[in-house]
Design a protein around this motif. Structure first.
Motif, PDB file in Angstrom:
ATOM      1  N   ASP A  40       4.057  14.256 -19.036  1.00 46.89           N
ATOM      2  CA  ASP A  40       3.108  13.540 -18.192  1.00 46.89           C
ATOM      3  C   ASP A  40       3.340  12.032 -18.296  1.00 46.89           C
ATOM      4  OD1 ASP A  40       2.173  16.043 -17.822  1.00 46.89           O
ATOM      5  OD2 ASP A  40       0.229  15.743 -18.775  1.00 46.89           O
ATOM      6  N   VAL A  41       3.206  11.328 -17.168  1.00 41.79           N
ATOM      7  CA  VAL A  41       3.529   9.908 -17.144  1.00 41.79           C
ATOM      8  C   VAL A  41       2.631   9.187 -16.147  1.00 41.79           C
ATOM      9  CG1 VAL A  41       5.289  10.140 -15.340  1.00 41.79           C
ATOM     10  CG2 VAL A  41       5.468   8.265 -16.978  1.00 41.79           C
ATOM     11  N   VAL A  42       2.380   7.902 -16.400  1.00 41.94           N
ATOM     12  CA  VAL A  42       1.653   7.047 -15.462  1.00 41.94           C
ATOM     13  C   VAL A  42       2.614   5.973 -14.968  1.00 41.94           C
ATOM     14  CG1 VAL A  42      -0.235   5.421 -15.146  1.00 41.94           C
ATOM     15  CG2 VAL A  42      -0.584   7.459 -16.547  1.00 41.94           C
ATOM     16  N   LYS A  43       2.761   5.881 -13.650  1.00 48.36           N
ATOM     17  CA  LYS A  43       3.693   4.911 -13.069  1.00 48.36           C
ATOM     18  C   LYS A  43       2.960   4.001 -12.084  1.00 48.36           C
ATOM     19  CE  LYS A  43       8.214   6.983 -13.652  1.00 48.36           C
ATOM     20  NZ  LYS A  43       9.562   6.994 -13.065  1.00 48.36           N
ATOM     21  N   THR A  44       3.397   2.748 -12.047  1.00 51.10           N
ATOM     22  CA  THR A  44       2.853   1.781 -11.096  1.00 51.10           C
ATOM     23  C   THR A  44       3.766   1.713  -9.882  1.00 51.10           C
ATOM     24  OG1 THR A  44       1.883   0.467 -12.890  1.00 51.10           O
ATOM     25  CG2 THR A  44       2.153  -0.611 -10.751  1.00 51.10           C
ATOM     26  N   VAL A  45       3.211   1.939  -8.707  1.00 49.16           N
ATOM     27  CA  VAL A  45       4.007   1.954  -7.476  1.00 49.16           C
ATOM     28  C   VAL A  45       3.319   1.107  -6.413  1.00 49.16           C
ATOM     29  CG1 VAL A  45       5.008   4.222  -7.925  1.00 49.16           C
ATOM     30  CG2 VAL A  45       2.873   4.060  -6.654  1.00 49.16           C
ATOM     31  N   THR A  46       4.109   0.661  -5.462  1.00 54.57           N
ATOM     32  CA  THR A  46       3.590  -0.134  -4.338  1.00 54.57           C
ATOM     33  C   THR A  46       3.245   0.781  -3.172  1.00 54.57           C
ATOM     34  OG1 THR A  46       4.966  -2.007  -4.990  1.00 54.57           O
ATOM     35  CG2 THR A  46       4.096  -2.025  -2.755  1.00 54.57           C
ATOM     36  N   LEU A  47       2.056   0.618  -2.634  1.00 49.99           N
ATOM     37  CA  LEU A  47       1.635   1.433  -1.490  1.00 49.99           C
ATOM     38  C   LEU A  47       2.459   1.078  -0.257  1.00 49.99           C
ATOM     39  CD1 LEU A  47      -2.253   1.357  -1.830  1.00 49.99           C
ATOM     40  CD2 LEU A  47      -0.702   3.202  -2.478  1.00 49.99           C
ATOM     41  N   LYS A  48       2.793   2.099   0.516  1.00 51.18           N
ATOM     42  CA  LYS A  48       3.499   1.912   1.769  1.00 51.18           C
ATOM     43  C   LYS A  48       2.589   2.351   2.911  1.00 51.18           C
ATOM     44  CE  LYS A  48       8.111   2.607  -0.194  1.00 51.18           C
ATOM     45  NZ  LYS A  48       9.383   3.381  -0.126  1.00 51.18           N
ATOM     46  N   VAL A  49       2.554   1.541   3.956  1.00 50.30           N
ATOM     47  CA  VAL A  49       1.696   1.821   5.106  1.00 50.30           C
ATOM     48  C   VAL A  49       2.575   2.223   6.281  1.00 50.30           C
ATOM     49  CG1 VAL A  49      -0.075   0.922   6.653  1.00 50.30           C
ATOM     50  CG2 VAL A  49       0.020   0.139   4.269  1.00 50.30           C
ATOM     51  N   TYR A  50       2.200   3.323   6.949  1.00 48.11           N
ATOM     52  CA  TYR A  50       2.971   3.842   8.081  1.00 48.11           C
ATOM     53  C   TYR A  50       2.072   3.924   9.307  1.00 48.11           C
ATOM     54  CZ  TYR A  50       6.332   5.324   4.528  1.00 48.11           C
ATOM     55  OH  TYR A  50       7.226   5.349   3.477  1.00 48.11           O
ATOM     56  N   ASP A  51       2.682   3.681  10.464  1.00 47.12           N
ATOM     57  CA  ASP A  51       1.912   3.825  11.697  1.00 47.12           C
ATOM     58  C   ASP A  51       1.897   5.281  12.134  1.00 47.12           C
ATOM     59  OD1 ASP A  51       4.335   4.370  12.963  1.00 47.12           O
ATOM     60  OD2 ASP A  51       4.558   2.347  13.765  1.00 47.12           O
ATOM     61  N   LYS A  52       1.299   5.551  13.264  1.00 46.90           N
ATOM     62  CA  LYS A  52       1.142   6.934  13.726  1.00 46.90           C
ATOM     63  C   LYS A  52       2.463   7.540  14.190  1.00 46.90           C
ATOM     64  CE  LYS A  52      -3.766   6.747  14.921  1.00 46.90           C
ATOM     65  NZ  LYS A  52      -4.090   5.523  14.196  1.00 46.90           N
ATOM     66  N   ASN A  53       3.505   6.736  14.302  1.00 49.95           N
ATOM     67  CA  ASN A  53       4.843   7.240  14.635  1.00 49.95           C
ATOM     68  C   ASN A  53       5.722   7.368  13.403  1.00 49.95           C
ATOM     69  OD1 ASN A  53       4.381   7.355  17.477  1.00 49.95           O
ATOM     70  ND2 ASN A  53       4.718   5.141  17.614  1.00 49.95           N
ATOM     71  N   GLU A  54       5.092   7.335  12.216  1.00 50.29           N
ATOM     72  CA  GLU A  54       5.805   7.460  10.938  1.00 50.29           C
ATOM     73  C   GLU A  54       6.731   6.285  10.655  1.00 50.29           C
ATOM     74  OE1 GLU A  54       5.376   9.888   8.654  1.00 50.29           O
ATOM     75  OE2 GLU A  54       3.858  10.867   9.873  1.00 50.29           O
ATOM     76  N   GLU A  55       6.508   5.148  11.329  1.00 50.35           N
ATOM     77  CA  GLU A  55       7.301   3.953  11.077  1.00 50.35           C
ATOM     78  C   GLU A  55       6.575   3.084  10.051  1.00 50.35           C
ATOM     79  OE1 GLU A  55      10.270   3.186  12.210  1.00 50.35           O
ATOM     80  OE2 GLU A  55      10.479   4.901  13.565  1.00 50.35           O
ATOM     81  N   GLN A  56       7.331   2.632   9.038  1.00 49.00           N
ATOM     82  CA  GLN A  56       6.710   1.819   7.998  1.00 49.00           C
ATOM     83  C   GLN A  56       6.346   0.440   8.543  1.00 49.00           C
ATOM     84  OE1 GLN A  56       8.902   1.740   4.337  1.00 49.00           O
ATOM     85  NE2 GLN A  56       7.626   0.158   3.421  1.00 49.00           N
ATOM     86  N   PHE A  57       5.196  -0.064   8.105  1.00 46.78           N
ATOM     87  CA  PHE A  57       4.748  -1.391   8.540  1.00 46.78           C
ATOM     88  C   PHE A  57       5.771  -2.452   8.134  1.00 46.78           C
ATOM     89  CE2 PHE A  57      -0.041  -1.813   9.521  1.00 46.78           C
ATOM     90  CZ  PHE A  57       0.041  -0.769  10.414  1.00 46.78           C
ATOM     91  N   LEU A  58       5.985  -3.423   9.027  1.00 48.56           N
ATOM     92  CA  LEU A  58       6.864  -4.546   8.735  1.00 48.56           C
ATOM     93  C   LEU A  58       6.169  -5.501   7.765  1.00 48.56           C
ATOM     94  CD1 LEU A  58       8.089  -5.276  12.380  1.00 48.56           C
ATOM     95  CD2 LEU A  58       9.262  -3.927  10.634  1.00 48.56           C
ATOM     96  N   GLU A  59       6.956  -6.361   7.150  1.00 47.76           N
ATOM     97  CA  GLU A  59       6.397  -7.337   6.217  1.00 47.76           C
ATOM     98  C   GLU A  59       5.373  -8.232   6.914  1.00 47.76           C
ATOM     99  OE1 GLU A  59       7.887 -10.947   3.233  1.00 47.76           O
ATOM    100  OE2 GLU A  59       9.359  -9.655   4.244  1.00 47.76           O
ATOM    101  N   SER A  60       5.657  -8.591   8.167  1.00 48.05           N
ATOM    102  CA  SER A  60       4.727  -9.442   8.908  1.00 48.05           C
ATOM    103  C   SER A  60       3.398  -8.732   9.150  1.00 48.05           C
ATOM    104  CB  SER A  60       5.349  -9.857  10.245  1.00 48.05           C
ATOM    105  OG  SER A  60       5.680  -8.717  11.031  1.00 48.05           O
ATOM    106  N   GLN A  61       3.433  -7.398   9.329  1.00 43.24           N
ATOM    107  CA  GLN A  61       2.190  -6.647   9.505  1.00 43.24           C
ATOM    108  C   GLN A  61       1.436  -6.524   8.181  1.00 43.24           C
ATOM    109  OE1 GLN A  61       4.336  -3.260  11.317  1.00 43.24           O
ATOM    110  NE2 GLN A  61       2.922  -3.429  13.049  1.00 43.24           N
ATOM    111  N   MET A  62       2.189  -6.301   7.095  1.00 43.81           N
ATOM    112  CA  MET A  62       1.547  -6.192   5.779  1.00 43.81           C
ATOM    113  C   MET A  62       0.863  -7.499   5.390  1.00 43.81           C
ATOM    114  SD  MET A  62       1.932  -3.091   4.751  1.00 43.81           S
ATOM    115  CE  MET A  62       1.439  -3.287   3.044  1.00 43.81           C
ATOM    116  N   ASP A  63       1.425  -8.622   5.828  1.00 49.10           N
ATOM    117  CA  ASP A  63       0.838  -9.921   5.503  1.00 49.10           C
ATOM    118  C   ASP A  63      -0.532 -10.115   6.155  1.00 49.10           C
ATOM    119  OD1 ASP A  63       3.004 -10.592   3.954  1.00 49.10           O
ATOM    120  OD2 ASP A  63       4.012 -11.747   5.526  1.00 49.10           O
ATOM    121  N   ARG A  64      -0.806  -9.335   7.180  1.00 47.91           N
ATOM    122  CA  ARG A  64      -2.052  -9.510   7.931  1.00 47.91           C
ATOM    123  C   ARG A  64      -3.171  -8.590   7.460  1.00 47.91           C
ATOM    124  NH1 ARG A  64      -1.092  -8.529  13.864  1.00 47.91           N
ATOM    125  NH2 ARG A  64      -3.163  -9.476  14.032  1.00 47.91           N
ATOM    126  N   ILE A  65      -2.897  -7.712   6.492  1.00 47.75           N
ATOM    127  CA  ILE A  65      -3.943  -6.812   6.006  1.00 47.75           C
ATOM    128  C   ILE A  65      -4.152  -7.014   4.514  1.00 47.75           C
ATOM    129  CG2 ILE A  65      -3.477  -5.080   7.789  1.00 47.75           C
ATOM    130  CD1 ILE A  65      -1.977  -3.450   5.692  1.00 47.75           C
TER     131      ILE A  65
END
Length: 436
Positions: free
Chosen positions: A189-214
Motif C-alpha cells: 500500500d502506498v500514498v502518492k501525490t499526483v496532479t489533477l488533470k481536467v478533460y472536456d466532454k470530448n476527452e481532450e485535456q484542458f490547455l495550460e491557458s484554460q487551467m490558468d483560468r480556474i
C-alpha cells in the motif's frame, strides 16, 4: 596670445561644427542607429484582484502577446532579446471597451520607453461571471504493480470530489477530472501525490491557458496547491484456482435425476484480501441456485460471477477476466448413467499409414447407458469396450465416425456416440526442413 584666440572667430566656429559633424558621421558609420522587431513578447497581467473582487473573471481574447519595434544603436540592438522587455497590462486600467492599455519597459537602461513601439497597444478581454461547481475525481492507475498483486482500491485522501471555480462557460466544458497514479513496481500500500488533470466532454485535456483560468479546491473548499492531491493505493493479492460451487433448487421430473453438475471454467482467479477469501470459505458459490424443478433434460446456463461476488467486500475477479461461467446440470432418467471412457482406451481399427489423425473429443468419450435396476451405477470404464473404424480416413478431411460400443449383458446404449476425426497427410522431417 589674446589676439590668437580672438582672431577669425567665425572660422573657429565653423571648424568646431565641422569637427562635430565628422564625429557624428564616424559614430554613425561605426555604430549606426536602426530598428529591430521583437515578436511574441508575453504580456504580464497585474492587479487581477480588481476584477475578481467583483465576482468576475476575464479571458484575454486578443493581445496576450505583442510585437515590439525598438529603434536604437546597432550595438545595443544586437544584445537585446525578448526577455529584456516587460509588457504590463494593469487590470485597474480596464476601460469601457473591455480593453487594457499596455506599458513596456526594458531592462537595458539605454533603451527608453519612447524608443519602443508596441503592437497592439492594448489587450482585449472578455468579462464573465465567476461560478463554482462540484466534480467527482476519478482515479486511474498506469503501469504494473509487483507480480502477484493488483490494485485493489484507490482513495483521494482529501475527498472524492473537488470544487472548481472559474468562468461559467469554461466550467460547462468540463467532462471529468482525473487523478492518474503510476504504480509501476509497487508491492505494498502506498500514498502518492499526483496532479489533477481536467478533460472536456470530448476527452481532450484542458490547455495550460484554460487551467490558468480556474481554481481547484478540495471537498472542504481549501485551494489545492498546484492542483495536487494525495491518493492512497491499496494492493490486493492474486489468489488462483478458486473452485466454483453450484447449488440447485427444486426436483427433476418424475423418473429423472441429477447425474452431475459441471462448470466451465472449473476454477477462477480472484484478487482481494485474505479476510475476504476467508469469508468465501475457499470457494465461489453462485448467488442464485439453478432451478431443476420438473426438468427432464440437461440444463446449461451462463452465469455472471460478478453478481456472486458483489456482496463480498474486498474481493473481485482478476483484471480482464471473463466473468461468465457456463454451468451444466446433467439430468438423466433413473437407470441412465453417463460413463466417460478415456480416449486412450479406444481401439483403433484400420488406421491409415502416412496420415496424422486428430480426435474430438480429445480426452474422453461420454457413453450413456441404461439399466432397469440400480446396477447401472456400478459399471466401470473398463467394463465398456469401444472401437473405431478409421478406414475412411485414408484421404485428408474431417469425418464423423460412429463408435462401436460393446456393453456388459443387461445394459443398453441410450444414444449413439460419434467422434470427429480430422485426417491430414503426415509431414516428414526432411519435407519440413525443405519447406523451411
Amino acid at each position: 596670445m589674446k589676439h590668437k584666440f580672438t582672431r577669425n572667430p567665425g572660422l573657429k566656429i565653423v571648424s568646431l561644427v565641422m569637427a562635430f559633424l565628422i564625429w557624428i558621421l564616424v559614430a554613425n558609420i561605426n555604430n549606426p542607429t536602426g530598428s529591430q522587431i521583437f515578436r511574441g513578447v508575453k504580456v504580464k497581467i497585474i492587479n487581477q484582484d480588481s476584477v475578481t473582487d467583483i465576482d468576475k473573471v476575464f479571458d484575454v481574447i486578443d493581445g496576450d502577446t505583442v510585437t515590439l519595434k525598438v529603434t536604437e544603436r546597432r550595438k545595443i540592438l544586437e544584445n537585446l532579446k525578448n526577455s529584456d522587455f516587460e509588457v504590463i497590462a494593469d487590470m485597474e486600467n480596464l476601460n469601457e471597451m473591455d480593453a487594457v492599455p499596455l506599458y513596456v519597459s526594458c531592462s537595458n537602461a539605454a533603451v527608453t520607453w519612447d524608443e519602443i513601439e508596441i503592437y497592439p497597444a492594448s489587450i482585449k478581454v472578455q468579462l464573465e461571471q465567476k461560478t463554482q461547481s462540484e466534480f467527482q475525481v476519478s482515479v486511474t492507475t498506469e503501469g504494473q504493480v509487483a507480480k502477484g498483486y493488483e490494485v485493489g482500491t484507490t482513495e483521494v485522501l482529501s475527498g472524492k470530489t473537488v470544487q472548481v471555480a472559474g468562468p461559467e462557460s469554461l466550467l460547462k466544458k468540463i467532462g471529468k477530472i482525473s487523478a492518474v497514479v503510476n504504480v509501476t513496481g509497487v508491492y505494498s500500500d502506498v500514498v502518492k501525490t499526483v496532479t489533477l488533470k481536467v478533460y472536456d466532454k470530448n476527452e481532450e485535456q484542458f490547455l495550460e491557458s484554460q487551467m490558468d483560468r480556474i481554481q481547484i479546491k478540495d471537498a472542504a473548499g481549501v485551494l489545492l496547491s498546484d492542483n495536487k492531491v494525495k491518493v492512497k493505493v491499496s494492493l490486493w493479492e492474486i489468489m488462483n484456482d478458486i473452485p466454483v460451487a453450484v447449488e440447485t433448487s427444486g426436483t427433476p421430473a418424475e423418473g429423472y435425476r441429477i447425474s452431475s453438475i459441471s462448470t466451465v471454467p472449473v476454477t477462477v482467479n480472484l484478487v482481494g484480501t485474505r479476510e475476504a477469501l476467508a469469508r468465501l470459505d475457499g470457494k465461489v458459490v453462485l448467488k442464485e441456485p439453478i432451478s431443476v424443478e420438473g426438468a427432464s433434460e440437461s440444463i446449461t446456463i451462463d452465469v455472471d460471477l460478478t453478481e456472486s461476488l458483489e456482496d463480498v467486500e474486498g474481493i473481485r475477479l482478476v483484471a480482464d477476466a471473463d466473468p461468465t461461467v457456463t454451468v451444466t446440470v446433467q439430468i438423466e432418467k433413473t437407470g441412465d448413467r453417463t460413463v466417460n471412457v478415456p480416449l486412450s482406451s479406444l481401439e483403433l481399427l484400420n488406421k491409415p499409414e502416412g496420415m496424422t489423425l486428430t480426435f474430438s473429443p480429445a480426452d474422453a468419450i461420454p457413453v450413456r447407458i441404461h439399466s432397469d435396476d440400480e446396477s447401472v451405477y456400478s459399471v466401470k470404464e473398463s467394463d465398456i469396450h469401444c472401437s473405431l473404424d478409421l478406414s475412411r480416413c485414408v484421404d485428408a478431411g474431417s469425418y464423423e465416425i460412429p463408435v462401436e460400443i460393446d456393453l456388459p449383458e443387461s445394459y443398453e446404449l441410450v444414444s449413439e456416440v460419434v467422434i470427429v476425426v480430422t485426417s491430414e497427410k503426415e509431414v516428414k522431417e526432411n519435407e519440413a526442413n525443405t519447406e523451411g
